[in-house]
Design a protein around this motif. Structure first.
Motif, PDB file in Angstrom:
ATOM      1  N   UNK A 454       2.240   2.233 -13.967  1.00  0.00           N
ATOM      2  CA  UNK A 454       3.038   2.369 -12.743  1.00  0.00           C
ATOM      3  C   UNK A 454       2.178   2.182 -11.500  1.00  0.00           C
ATOM      4  N   UNK A 455       2.765   1.453 -10.539  1.00  0.00           N
ATOM      5  CA  UNK A 455       2.143   1.328  -9.223  1.00  0.00           C
ATOM      6  C   UNK A 455       2.814   2.232  -8.202  1.00  0.00           C
ATOM      7  N   UNK A 465       4.457  -2.420   5.184  1.00  0.00           N
ATOM      8  CA  UNK A 465       3.238  -3.145   4.826  1.00  0.00           C
ATOM      9  C   UNK A 465       2.325  -2.334   3.906  1.00  0.00           C
ATOM     10  N   UNK A 466       2.826  -1.224   3.373  1.00  0.00           N
ATOM     11  CA  UNK A 466       1.991  -0.382   2.514  1.00  0.00           C
ATOM     12  C   UNK A 466       1.667  -1.115   1.223  1.00  0.00           C
ATOM     13  N   UNK A 467       0.408  -1.049   0.814  1.00  0.00           N
ATOM     14  CA  UNK A 467      -0.045  -1.803  -0.351  1.00  0.00           C
ATOM     15  C   UNK A 467      -0.286  -0.882  -1.541  1.00  0.00           C
ATOM     16  N   UNK A 468       0.037  -1.416  -2.728  1.00  0.00           N
ATOM     17  CA  UNK A 468      -0.188  -0.700  -3.985  1.00  0.00           C
ATOM     18  C   UNK A 468      -0.925  -1.650  -4.920  1.00  0.00           C
ATOM     19  N   UNK A 469      -2.022  -1.183  -5.497  1.00  0.00           N
ATOM     20  CA  UNK A 469      -2.764  -2.106  -6.338  1.00  0.00           C
ATOM     21  C   UNK A 469      -3.802  -1.430  -7.200  1.00  0.00           C
ATOM     22  N   UNK A 470      -4.667  -2.252  -7.779  1.00  0.00           N
ATOM     23  CA  UNK A 470      -5.715  -1.781  -8.677  1.00  0.00           C
ATOM     24  C   UNK A 470      -6.926  -2.699  -8.566  1.00  0.00           C
ATOM     25  N   UNK A 523     -12.232  -7.593  -8.342  1.00  0.00           N
ATOM     26  CA  UNK A 523     -11.127  -8.009  -7.474  1.00  0.00           C
ATOM     27  C   UNK A 523     -10.279  -6.785  -7.148  1.00  0.00           C
ATOM     28  N   UNK A 524      -9.792  -6.751  -5.927  1.00  0.00           N
ATOM     29  CA  UNK A 524      -8.818  -5.724  -5.531  1.00  0.00           C
ATOM     30  C   UNK A 524      -7.516  -6.436  -5.237  1.00  0.00           C
ATOM     31  N   UNK A 525      -6.518  -6.289  -6.119  1.00  0.00           N
ATOM     32  CA  UNK A 525      -5.225  -6.914  -5.862  1.00  0.00           C
ATOM     33  C   UNK A 525      -4.244  -5.848  -5.381  1.00  0.00           C
ATOM     34  N   UNK A 526      -3.372  -6.245  -4.486  1.00  0.00           N
ATOM     35  CA  UNK A 526      -2.348  -5.331  -3.983  1.00  0.00           C
ATOM     36  C   UNK A 526      -1.018  -6.058  -3.893  1.00  0.00           C
ATOM     37  N   UNK A 527       0.048  -5.298  -4.041  1.00  0.00           N
ATOM     38  CA  UNK A 527       1.410  -5.794  -3.871  1.00  0.00           C
ATOM     39  C   UNK A 527       2.100  -4.910  -2.846  1.00  0.00           C
ATOM     40  N   UNK A 528       2.920  -5.513  -1.983  1.00  0.00           N
ATOM     41  CA  UNK A 528       3.718  -4.731  -1.045  1.00  0.00           C
ATOM     42  C   UNK A 528       5.167  -4.771  -1.499  1.00  0.00           C
ATOM     43  N   UNK A 529       5.757  -3.611  -1.624  1.00  0.00           N
ATOM     44  CA  UNK A 529       7.143  -3.502  -2.071  1.00  0.00           C
ATOM     45  C   UNK A 529       8.071  -3.059  -0.941  1.00  0.00           C
ATOM     46  N   UNK A 530       7.513  -2.724   0.210  1.00  0.00           N
ATOM     47  CA  UNK A 530       8.326  -2.229   1.320  1.00  0.00           C
ATOM     48  C   UNK A 530       9.051  -3.325   2.066  1.00  0.00           C
ATOM     49  N   UNK A 531       8.642  -4.582   1.865  1.00  0.00           N
ATOM     50  CA  UNK A 531       9.357  -5.699   2.457  1.00  0.00           C
ATOM     51  C   UNK A 531      10.496  -6.113   1.525  1.00  0.00           C
ATOM     52  N   UNK A 532      11.405  -6.911   2.055  1.00  0.00           N
ATOM     53  CA  UNK A 532      12.531  -7.351   1.220  1.00  0.00           C
ATOM     54  C   UNK A 532      12.035  -8.231   0.074  1.00  0.00           C
TER      55      UNK A 532
END
Length: 554
Positions: A454-455, A465-470, A523-532
């Protein structure tokens, strides 16, 4: 994005569509009210008429695509049945409830054709007439930001389809262009309704208000909080359902079938669709919109088939024909009958509102927008049901334009939305070492096991613009790329990628640079889910950007 000078907001609706524009240097919003075949209306019909059975060219769009009233003496028949309600194919309706399309016509082509007509004919004309006079030499493909409003219940796949259609309609130059942004319909309406809050003296930070967007096909809801600087936060999950104004029309058609027979309506729909549509429009303007739900205000409506739909007489047979001949082809619509058209639809909307209000937080105001919000009966029922919980329940001026005008405001200042509430739990697939205690049947090659990591959880309030990643490390020494499967689930968490309700969204593809460094890379990858739309980002250990792409599975 720094070159953007003009914002165009497009409200591509199930039954009606519209748009508005504004220039950044003078953000006065101009809502289009000139359409093919009609002037003075803020929207036009979301309808197409093709000129051949191969659907190679659009003959008419908007209002002219629907036939007008036929003469009693002359049988009028459109060359082909108009194409409508094709937006519903993007929603999560069961296939058997989606409106049928002619064989050979894909709904994506219909959407792209409609958007292209709107863009080429209407949007460019309005930009030329209202913007270019004061600010000449506007380059549409470089200096115009397009904001498209989408229903709250649309998922990532539906939005990706709409983006693809906008590209095919030549609204953007590349499919992943940032010149196309999305806002949900209730969110755009909420942005517009900030000014309405002032009229009701609701300007305190922390004020909560509910937007109920009552469209033709869908009803979407969002509860918003007024934040410092007039920004907006979302405090509950966006909700919606297929219970818009057209479902009242469908109840009317069911009633007609009981009066004239199923076969008569089916033949009318197949052979003289324009007259069927004219009859529905007569019902809407003279019965549906004026209906208040107050019995003493209601006057019996006599539907004169000879006047509004003369061709139907040739399709009616048997006992139904004998009765109608005796009644001089008049069908009475009394109060209880009309009320029965509304009640199943209104009941669904009331249940949706209850779900939004039962979150334990005080709601200071409720605003109804969209075409169906003009229904006096709908407003009456909602006030009866919820006036004890919400003091201010109102319909703003020109509710049909609330969404498209709010879309422009969003495009002019996208920081106006600070937070959104996630409707899904998102995560990635990882393949760690299988260990004792793990299910034996889940053991795969190289002694590994696929798990869901889970992210972020459903219901989380996130900044846009909040980022979630690993952090990622290479699994082989000279690795040059990495891919990761992205999943979502309606549950608060998950264990495995094939859990019930788990849905694979797509794949995140990352470059893994500097292979000469071997395993000494991160590598640090992030995804933003707060945008449409979900956005992907990636940096290496030095903080430099790395190519990252999130590919949805369509």
């Amino acid at each position: 994005m720094e070159d953007i000078r003009v914002v165009v907001s497009i409200d591509f609706g199930t039954t009606y569509s519209g748009f508005a524009i504004s220039h950044k240097e003078n953000p006065e919003i101009e809502t289009n009210n000139v359409w093919p075949g009609v002037t003075g209306q803020l929207k036009t019909n979301t309808v197409l008429q093709y000129n051949d059975s191969k659907f190679s060219e659009v003959q008419d769009w908007g209002f002219p695509a629907l036939a007008k009233k036929a003469s009693r003496r002359i049988r009028q028949q459109a060359p082909s049945k108009p194409i409508e309600l094709f937006k519903l194919h993007m929603g999560n309706l069961p296939d058997n409830e989606k409106p049928p399309l002619p064989k050979g016509l894909d709904f994506k082509k219909a959407i792209a054709d409609y958007l292209e007509k709107m863009g080429k004919i209407q949007v460019l004309t309005l930009i030329k007439e209202t913007v270019s006079k004061r600010w000449p030499n506007i380059n549409f493909m470089e200096q115009v930001l397009v904001v498209m409003t989408v229903p709250a219940e649309f998922n990532e796949h539906a939005n990706a389809i709409l983006r693809d259609c906008a590209f095919k309609a030549k609204l953007i130059s590349t499919k992943d262009s940032e010149r196309l942004q999305f806002s949900t319909e209730p969110e755009a309406a909420a942005i517009h309704c900030r000014s309405v809050l002032k009229e009701h003296f609701l300007t305190d930070v922390g004020t909560n208000f509910l937007i109920v967007d009552c469209g033709g096909g869908t009803v979407d809801l969002t509860t918003r909080e007024l934040l410092p600087g007039s920004r907006l936060g979302e405090i509950t999950e966006r909700t919606g359902d297929f219970c818009g104004g057209t479902y009242v029309d469908k109840e009317f058609i069911k009633f007609l079938k009981r009066k004239v027979g199923d076969s008569a309506i089916n033949l009318l729909e197949e052979q003289n669709y324009g007259q069927l549509q004219y009859m529905i429009q007569e019902f809407c303007s003279k019965v549906k919109i004026p209906f208040t739900g107050v019995k003493k205000d209601f006057k019996l409506f006599e539907l004169d088939l000879e006047d509004v739909c003369p061709v139907i007489k040739q399709y009616i047979t048997g006992a139904a024909k004998s009765k109608l001949e005796k009644d001089e082809w008049i069908i009475d619509l009394d109060f209880d009958t009309v009320k029965s058209f509304f009640d199943p639809v209104v009941g669904k909307i009331i249940r949706l509102i209850s779900g939004q209000l039962n979150n334990g937080k005080t709601c200071s105001a409720m605003f109804l927008v969209g075409g169906f919000s003009e229904s006096k009966y709908l407003l009456k029922r909602i006030r009866e049901e919820f006036s004890a919980q919400v003091k201010n329940i109102n319909v703003p001026t020109q509710p049909q334009a609330a969404i498209v005008r709010g879309g422009v405001e969003y495009g002019l200042n996208m920081k106006i939305i600070k937070t959104r509430v996630l409707k899904w739990t998102y995560g990635i697939e990882l393949s760690p070492q299988w260990k004792p205690g793990d299910p034996p049947e889940r053991r795969i090659s190289h002694n590994r096991i696929d798990i869901f990591s889970k992210l972020v959880s459903r219901g989380t309030v996130v900044d846009v613009d909040q980022e979630f990643g690993k952090d990622l490390f290479p699994s082989i020494e000279d690795q040059t790329a990495a891919s990761m499967k992205i999943y979502k689930t309606p549950e608060l968490d998950g264990k495995y990628p094939d859990d019930p309700g788990m849905e694979r969204l797509g794949e995140l593809i990352l470059d893994f640079p500097d292979p000469y460094l071997g395993f000494n890379r991160k590598l640090r990858f992030t995804l933003t889910f707060g945008q449409i739309e979900i956005k992907a980002y990636c940096t290496n250990q030095n903080g430099k950007s790395v190519n990252a792409a999130f590919n949805l599975e369509l």
